[in-house]
Structure formats: C-alpha cells, structure tokens
Design an enzyme around this catalytic site. Structure first.
Site, PDB file in Angstrom:
ATOM      1  N   ASP A 169       2.720  40.854  70.902  1.00  4.23           N
ATOM      2  CA  ASP A 169       4.037  40.274  70.583  1.00  4.23           C
ATOM      3  C   ASP A 169       4.285  39.120  71.562  1.00  4.23           C
ATOM      4  OD1 ASP A 169       4.341  42.129  72.780  1.00  4.23           O
ATOM      5  OD2 ASP A 169       6.497  41.909  72.586  1.00  4.23           O
ATOM      6  N   HIS A 497      -4.246  44.068  67.275  1.00  4.67           N
ATOM      7  CA  HIS A 497      -2.864  43.796  66.887  1.00  4.67           C
ATOM      8  C   HIS A 497      -2.373  42.697  67.822  1.00  4.67           C
ATOM      9  CE1 HIS A 497       1.157  44.770  65.296  1.00  4.67           C
ATOM     10  NE2 HIS A 497       1.584  44.479  66.511  1.00  4.67           N
ATOM     11  N   ASP A 543     -10.043  50.087  64.166  1.00  2.00           N
ATOM     12  CA  ASP A 543     -10.036  48.657  64.506  1.00  2.00           C
ATOM     13  C   ASP A 543      -9.349  47.893  63.366  1.00  2.00           C
ATOM     14  OD1 ASP A 543     -10.460  46.181  65.598  1.00  2.00           O
ATOM     15  OD2 ASP A 543     -12.563  46.059  64.977  1.00  2.00           O
ATOM     16  N   GLU A 552      -3.424  47.416  69.944  1.00  2.00           N
ATOM     17  CA  GLU A 552      -2.794  46.204  70.461  1.00  2.00           C
ATOM     18  C   GLU A 552      -3.530  45.774  71.737  1.00  2.00           C
ATOM     19  OE1 GLU A 552       1.492  46.347  70.525  1.00  2.00           O
ATOM     20  OE2 GLU A 552       1.628  44.297  71.286  1.00  2.00           O
TER      21      GLU A 552
HETATM   22  O1  9MR Z   1       2.434  50.141  76.494  1.00  2.00           O
HETATM   23  C1  9MR Z   1       3.602  50.742  75.980  1.00  2.00           C
HETATM   24  C2  9MR Z   1       3.310  52.192  75.651  1.00  2.00           C
HETATM   25  O2  9MR Z   1       2.987  52.898  76.819  1.00  2.00           O
HETATM   26  C3  9MR Z   1       4.498  52.815  74.956  1.00  2.00           C
HETATM   27  O3  9MR Z   1       4.166  54.113  74.532  1.00  2.00           O
HETATM   28  C4  9MR Z   1       4.898  51.958  73.745  1.00  2.00           C
HETATM   29  C5  9MR Z   1       6.098  52.494  72.991  1.00  2.00           C
HETATM   30  O4  9MR Z   1       7.237  52.402  73.750  1.00  2.00           O
HETATM   31  O5  9MR Z   1       5.175  50.629  74.166  1.00  2.00           O
HETATM   32  C6  9MR Z   1       4.071  50.001  74.750  1.00  2.00           C
HETATM   33  O6  9MR Z   1       4.431  48.730  75.139  1.00  2.00           O
HETATM   34  C7  9MR Z   1       4.567  47.744  74.147  1.00  2.00           C
HETATM   35  C8  9MR Z   1       5.815  46.981  74.517  1.00  2.00           C
HETATM   36  O7  9MR Z   1       6.928  47.786  74.312  1.00  2.00           O
HETATM   37  C9  9MR Z   1       5.960  45.657  73.789  1.00  2.00           C
HETATM   38  N1  9MR Z   1       4.774  44.867  73.888  1.00  2.00           N
HETATM   39  C10 9MR Z   1       3.583  45.555  73.435  1.00  2.00           C
HETATM   40  C11 9MR Z   1       3.348  46.812  74.221  1.00  2.00           C
HETATM   41  C12 9MR Z   1       2.038  47.497  73.831  1.00  2.00           C
HETATM   42  O8  9MR Z   1       2.090  48.140  72.620  1.00  2.00           O
END
Ligand code: 9MR
Ligand code: ZN
Length: 572
Positions: A169, A497, A543, A552
């Site tokens: 993102d 992602h 994947d 991601e």
């Molecule tokens: O890395 C984060 C993971 O530990 C959490 O379980 C998840 C859900 O809250 O969020 C992940 O962080 C994301 C972040 O909120 C926004 N940018 C992408 C991150 C990776 O998925």
C-alpha cells in the site's frame, strides 16, 4: 517425495541442509526411507552420496521429513541434488552469496521511495513518475469540518513528502518505519564491513555508505511527522487504500492521523540512534535528529499515560495498533542514554525492563529488543575500536554493568529457547506450528536476528548455524516450496501484493522483496476461499497478488533479512 534446497545457495564454510519430504498424517505408517541422495556439481564433475536421515513427522508442514547434511562440500560452484531420477532446484556454493543478497534486499527499499521520480539509471525499466506530493490535512480538522465545527477553508495544509511506501500500500507509518530503520541501522552498526558496496541509487558515490543514504530518505520524511509540541502523527495515509494504480495516480486526500505515544516513543528512539550513526557523515543531520529526539522525549515526559491508536471507522489503511507503550518508552530512554550518558535515562529504562514480560523482541509491535541492542551496543559491535560517537568508551557505571548482565542473559536465554523450537522443526525453522501468523516470515527473520545477537555475545557455532537455517527456510527449505525473495532462486514468488508490481505492466517483478509468508489463519477473501481448512500452517501460502494476508511485502519484512544477510556476509 519432494526435495527442498536453499535455492540461492550456501556459504562454503557453513552448515548445509537439504530436505526430502513426503506429505502424510501423524498416525500414518512411516513411509519407506528414501536412502541415499547424490549432491552433484552441475558440470557433472563432482558427486557425493549422502544418507537422508529420518527426522520424523513435522507438525507445521504435515510432512514426513528426512534431512540431508552435506556441509562437507565446500567448493564454490553450481550444484543440484538428485534422488531416484528427481532433481532439486539448482543452487550455488559461494562466499559472496549473502553480500549479493543484502544488496538486493537493500536496493528494494529504493523502489519504495515516495515523493520522487525513480529514474532510469537507478531504476532501469522500473523507472516511474513521482507521487504523493499534494499537501496533507489533519484528521482532527477534517472531523471538525464534517461535524460543521470548522470551515474547510480554515484547514491547515502540510507539505510532508518523501519516505518509503510502507508496503504493497502507499501509506507511511512512523512505527513501522522506526522498526525497519532499527534493523538496518543496527545491521550497519554491528557489521559496517558488509555495507561497502554500491546500491546504485542517486546518492551513490558520496562520502557516506549507500545504505545510510537510503535510510536518510526515510528519516528525513519522519522528521516532518513531528509537530510543534514534539508529538508525532501516527500515520500519513489516505482514508482508504488506493486502487491498484501506480503511485503517481493515487491522488486521494492524505491525512495526518492523531499523535500516538507509540509513534512519539519510536520516533524518539530512532532519531537518537540516527544521531549516533550519522554523526561522522552528516553532522548537521545528527544534531537535528538528536534535538528532535529530545523534544519528543519531553513530550513523553509530559504525557506519561498510554495514547494508543485505533483506525476511525471510515479508514481502512494500516492501523499498527498496540496495547502498551512500555517497550517503546524503554527503547526511547535507552537510546537517549546511549547518546548522552545521562544516568536518569538508564534508570527509567531499567524500571520499565523490570516490569516487562518480553524484553527481546524486534517487531513493530514489541520493540523491547532494540533497547537491548542500544544497551549492549559496544559489546555487539564487530570492531570494538570503532565505537563512533558513543559515550561508553569510558568505564561504565555499576548500574549499567548490572543492566548489561541482565540483558545478555535475557538474549541468551531466548536464543536457547528458540534453539529448542528449531530442533522441534523438521525444516529447522524456529517457529512453532501455532506461530505461522500474518507476516510469519518476519518472525522467522527476527529470530534469525536474535540468534545473530546471541552469537555476538557468545560466539557459538549453533547460533550461526541457526541463522543459516532460518535463511535456508526463507530461500526454499520450506514445505511451501518457494523462495520468499523475489528474483532469488529458480522458484521464487513473483506475484506480491504490491500495487506497483500489479499496475506497472512489466512482466518481471522488482527483485529483492520478502513475502509476508504462510499464514495459518488466512485473513483475506481469496486466501480464505482457496486454502482448504486443515491445511498445515507452513503450507498456508499462495503466490497470488490478491492474497494480502499471505503475500504482501513491507519495509520491515525486508529489513530483518538485510540484518541476517549482513551477519552471514561477515560471520561466515
Ligand atoms: O504486518 C501487519 C500484520 O502483523 C498485521 O497482522 C496486519 C493486520 O493488522 O497488518 C500488517 O500490516 C499491514 C499494515 O497495516 C498496512 N501496510 C501493509 C502491512 C502488511 O500487510
Ligand atoms: Zn508515494
């Protein structure tokens, strides 16, 4: 039967493990032993036969596992493993493999840069236009406007630009940033010799290591996230995640979400750390970073209560919530002690330490271990004569010596606990079956850093072997059969992602990104749909770019890999 190898390869002098595995259930009869495998040079000139040793049934993967130890092969070259007409992915043996890997992982951060165009000489065919230059507004003022308590025309505008996109993102979050920066700046601190090569970034060729220039891009953005009172906004994000468009096409309004004590404490800590690291190269910046850290520390003193963060209902960008800021405050105090030598910081950190149940974590949610790195910095440094800008070269106080002993014990105890977890895994990964969470690869890599830390405190081969085994897992010795680094290995994941990768119309994937990895509790629609209930956690991976809870990329999943690869490129 499947054969798993580290698809990148192995260091000449390190331990070398390959796995033979057959899926089965715990109570099924033990399958017939595979017997011997051949380790062959691709040129066909060298062959070694080794017995595959039975490990047993591995709960995390649901596999019967046999381990092949071929550490005795040390000659650099290209190899493959053969068994009954089957061939493994090819792999190398070479002394520079991990240098090349951490360079690639570090360069990937350049591709996360926001607020500047990526130009062809550095980005090649991944060159792209600039993004996110528009001013941001305060979330609190936006809410007032919505409630009719403020005129839109009276809203303040903030030109805050730069930094790295956090992940797939386009949000930017100081807590996540501080975590990634801590991994990389300490990697540089402990293994400066690993970072002599070029990253081919716009700043290359200056009198400062490229890795520090890359991190400076993030730090300079972070400095702007501090307000006049020393508070730090929790994030700079749009209301909703962008569509799958290139960053230059994401023109939604950006907001500065409210200050959290988490962001303030992490900011304080990382700015204090940066002031020490950059002092020999960028003195003005070092002064600025230290002043900013002191200002935010002052904010923390004036706001002793926990100020967490929850996404407002309309917002779906990252939350990075937490239920306690004790570990963040401990880290902040410890870094300032390291910068100033003032005893009251040490006292404060020690008081918090005594109340914490975990003290050795290196994640964005629990940053306690970073305080340990700050405290033990001199001891952990590769070259003890190279204590740049610290005040600890003078004899340390009894209080500090006592705290150091406690922290060393904590790190070593955790390393021993994790060694047991590792030996309970057929694949040699220091993760128990229940620990395959969102971003499980980060947990694996953070544990690699812990083993590395333990090695620096007590140079036992079991600790370096454990770092090697974690990297083997990340690079292909795993039941999901992937190398989790784009562009590295014959079967590397390639559909992250990542909005840029999806939108850029280029077949090739930007190399050097680490996947979040298998998640035993898939949390996105596509993964929930495609992963059969009851799938073994290590195999809950796809994947597929839509699977954000499995595949991601983030800056703080690359950063611990940079640390571990830098460790292995120095301590081979
Ligand atoms: O890395 C984060 C993971 O530990 C959490 O379980 C998840 C859900 O809250 O969020 C992940 O962080 C994301 C972040 O909120 C926004 N940018 C992408 C991150 C990776 O998925
Ligand atoms: Zn951007």
């Amino acid at each position: 039967m499947k054969i798993y190898v580290n698809q990148m390869g192995y260091l000449p002098g390190s331990s070398k493990t390959a796995i033979l595995a057959l899926e089965g259930t715990k109570d099924a009869p033990i399958p017939e032993a595979p017997g011997k495998v051949q380790i062959c040079a691709k040129s066909g000139t060298y062959m070694l036969e080794k017995e595959a040793l039975f490990f047993g049934w591995d709960e995390a993967s649901g596999d019967f596992v046999w381990q092949v130890d071929f550490s005795e092969i040390q000659a650099p070259g290209s190899y493959e493993i053969r068994w009954q007409g089957q061939t493994s992915y090819p792999f190398s043996i070479g002394s520079h493999l991990y240098n090349e890997l951490h360079t690639l992982l570090s360069k990937a951060l350049y591709f996360q840069r926001c607020g500047m165009a990526l130009e062809e000489p550095y980005a090649g065919h991944f060159a792209r236009k600039t993004c996110h230059l528009a001013p941001s507004v305060l979330w609190s003022e936006y809410e007032k406007c919505m409630a009719g308590e403020m005129e839109e025309a009276d809203m303040q505008h903030f030109d805050i630009r730069g930094g790295w996109h956090d992940a797939g993102d386009y949000g930017r979050y100081p807590t996540a940033a501080a975590c990634a920066l801590a991994h990389i700046l300490y990697a540089y601190r402990f293994f400066p010799g690993a970072f002599e090569g070029t990253l081919n970034i716009p700043e290359s060729g200056r009198d400062i290591p490229d890795i520090l220039s890359e991190c400076l891009y993030e730090l300079k953005w972070m400095l702007q996230m501090q307000n006049e009172e020393g508070g730090v906004y929790h994030k700079q994000c749009t209301l909703r995640h962008a569509n799958f468009v290139m960053p230059c096409e994401d023109r939604e309004q950006m907001y500065l979400y409210p200050v959290s004590s988490l962001a303030v404490a992490d900011f304080t800590a990382v700015m204090a750390l940066a002031s020490r690291i950059y002092r020999p190269f960028e003195e003005d910046f070092a002064d600025q970073a230290l002043a900013a850290a002191l200002k935010s520390y002052d904010w923390l003193q004036k706001h002793p209560e926990f100020l967490g963060f929850h996404n407002p209902e309309e917002t779906n960008t990252g939350e990075y919530g937490d239920s306690s800021d004790r570990d963040e405050r401990m880290w902040a105090a410890m870094e300032l002690y390291r910068c100033t030598g003032e005893e009251h910081y040490l006292t404060e950190a020690r008081e918090i330490f005594d109340t914490l149940s975990s003290t050795t974590e290196f994640g964005w949610g629990d940053v306690s271990g970073f305080a340990g790195w700050a405290l033990l910095e001199a001891k952990l440094m590769e070259d003890y004569g190279n204590i740049l800008g610290t005040t600890t070269s003078t004899p340390i106080s009894a209080a500090e010596a006592d705290f150091c002993r406690l922290y060393e014990t904590a790190f070593l105890k955790e390393a021993e606990r994790l060694l047991e977890t590792l030996s309970g895994s057929g694949y040699g990964v220091a993760l128990s079956p229940r620990e395959f969470c969102w971003g499980s690869n980060m947990v694996v890599l953070n544990r690699a850093m812990l083993f590395g830390t333990a090695y620096l405190l007590e140079p036992k081969k079991t600790y370096t072997d454990a770092v090697v085994r974690q990297m083997d897992y990340i690079l292909g010795v795993n039941g999901a059969d992937y190398s989790y680094v784009t562009g590295v290995g014959a079967h590397a994941f390639c559909n992250p992602h990542n909005r840029v990768t999806v939108a850029d119309d280029i077949d090739e994937t930007i190399p050097g990104f680490v996947s979040g990895g298998p998640n035993g509790r898939p949390a996105d629609e596509k993964a929930e749909w495609l992963i059969r209930p009851g799938t073994a956690p290590m195999k809950c991976y796809l994947d597929i770019w839509e699977c954000y809870s499995l595949n991601e990329i983030t800056i703080y999943w690359n950063s611990p890999a940079i640390f571990a690869a830098a460790f292995l490129s120095v301590i081979k």
